[in-house]
Motif scaffolding. Structure first.
Motif, PDB file in Angstrom:
ATOM      1  N   PHE A  45      -3.735   0.203   4.722  1.00  0.00           N
ATOM      2  CA  PHE A  45      -4.435   0.399   3.459  1.00  0.00           C
ATOM      3  C   PHE A  45      -5.078  -0.883   2.927  1.00  0.00           C
ATOM      4  CE2 PHE A  45      -1.152   3.576   3.958  1.00  0.00           C
ATOM      5  CZ  PHE A  45      -1.891   4.736   3.828  1.00  0.00           C
ATOM      6  N   GLN A  48      -8.954  -1.236   1.512  1.00  0.00           N
ATOM      7  CA  GLN A  48      -9.327   0.138   1.200  1.00  0.00           C
ATOM      8  C   GLN A  48      -9.647   0.315  -0.284  1.00  0.00           C
ATOM      9  OE1 GLN A  48      -9.513   2.672   3.697  1.00  0.00           O
ATOM     10  NE2 GLN A  48      -9.385   0.814   4.906  1.00  0.00           N
ATOM     11  N   LYS A 114      -8.210   4.337  -7.211  1.00  0.00           N
ATOM     12  CA  LYS A 114      -7.798   4.762  -5.875  1.00  0.00           C
ATOM     13  C   LYS A 114      -6.308   4.470  -5.754  1.00  0.00           C
ATOM     14  CE  LYS A 114     -10.381   4.256  -2.314  1.00  0.00           C
ATOM     15  NZ  LYS A 114     -11.183   3.684  -1.208  1.00  0.00           N
ATOM     16  N   ALA A 143      -5.736   7.979  -2.478  1.00  0.00           N
ATOM     17  CA  ALA A 143      -6.326   7.293  -1.331  1.00  0.00           C
ATOM     18  C   ALA A 143      -5.492   7.458  -0.071  1.00  0.00           C
ATOM     19  CB  ALA A 143      -6.506   5.813  -1.647  1.00  0.00           C
TER      20      ALA A 143
END
Length: 175
Positions: A45, A48, A114, A143
C-alpha cells in the motif's frame, strides 16, 4: 523475516472445543517479528495515497496504529457503541451468531479520503465488512484491506468486494 508463521502459536480448543485459535502474542513479544509484520503489511500500500488507517477494536488497533505511522496516515478507531467521546455514526450488521454494531466519529473521514482497513485476522469478513460500510457511508474510499492472518477456508474475502486484500499468513484449513 519473510516467514512469520513460526511466531503464531496454535491453541487447540480455545475458546471452545473444536476451535484452533491463532495466537499472535509470540509475534507481538518479538520486536523484530512485530516490526517485520508491520512493514510487510504496509508494503503493498506504499505510494497508494492512503490518508487513513481504520481498525476495529481491539486486536486490529495493535497493527493499525504502527501501520498508520509507517504509511504516514491518520488512525481511525472503530469502536463498539458508547466507547467514543464525540458524535458518532453507527453501522448495525449481522454475524453468524447474532447482531453487532460499530461506530466511528462523524468527522473521522471525509469524501476523498483513501482508507486502508486493518485487522489481525480475516475469518468470515463480517466485522471488517461492517468497517468498510462505515467508511463508505462517510463518503471515503476503501483503498484496501490488510491482515496479519487469513483463515482462507472461511472465504472472508468474498464479503469484501473488489478491493485489494492482502494477508501475510494464510491457513487453508482449520489445522
Amino acid at each position: 523475516m519473510a516467514d512469520l508463521k513460526p511466531w503464531i502459536r496454535n491453541v487447540r480448543d480455545f475458546p471452545k472445543p473444536g476451535i484452533m485459535f491463532r495466537d499472535i502474542t509470540p509475534l507481538l513479544s518479538d520486536p523484530a517479528a512485530f516490526r517485520s509484520a508491520v512493514q510487510m503489511m504496509a508494503d503493498p500500500f506504499r505510494d497508494q495515497g492512503i490518508t487513513a488507517i481504520a481498525a476495529a477494536e481491539a486486536r486490529g488497533f495493535i497493527f493499525a496504529a504502527p501501520l498508520a505511522l509507517e504509511l504516514n496516515a491518520g488512525f481511525i478507531p472503530v469502536r463498539k457503541p458508547g466507547k467514543l467521546p464525540f458524535d458518532t455514526q453507527s453501522f448495525h450488521y449481522e454475524l453468524e451468531y447474532g447482531k453487532d454494531t460499530l461506530e466511528i466519529h462523524i468527522d473521522a473521514v471525509k469524501a476523498g479520503d483513501k482508507v486502508l482497513l486493518v485487522d489481525d485476522l480475516l475469518a468470515t469478513g463480517g466485522t471488517i465488512g461492517a468497517c468498510a460500510r462505515l467508511i463508505q457511508n462517510s463518503g471515503a474510499e476503501v483503498a484496501g484491506y490488510a491482515f496479519l492472518i487469513e483463515l482462507a477456508f472461511l472465504n472472508g474475502r468474498k464479503r469484501l468486494g473488489s478491493g485489494k486484500v492482502f494477508s501475510l499468513i494464510s491457513y487453508d484449513d482449520e489445522n
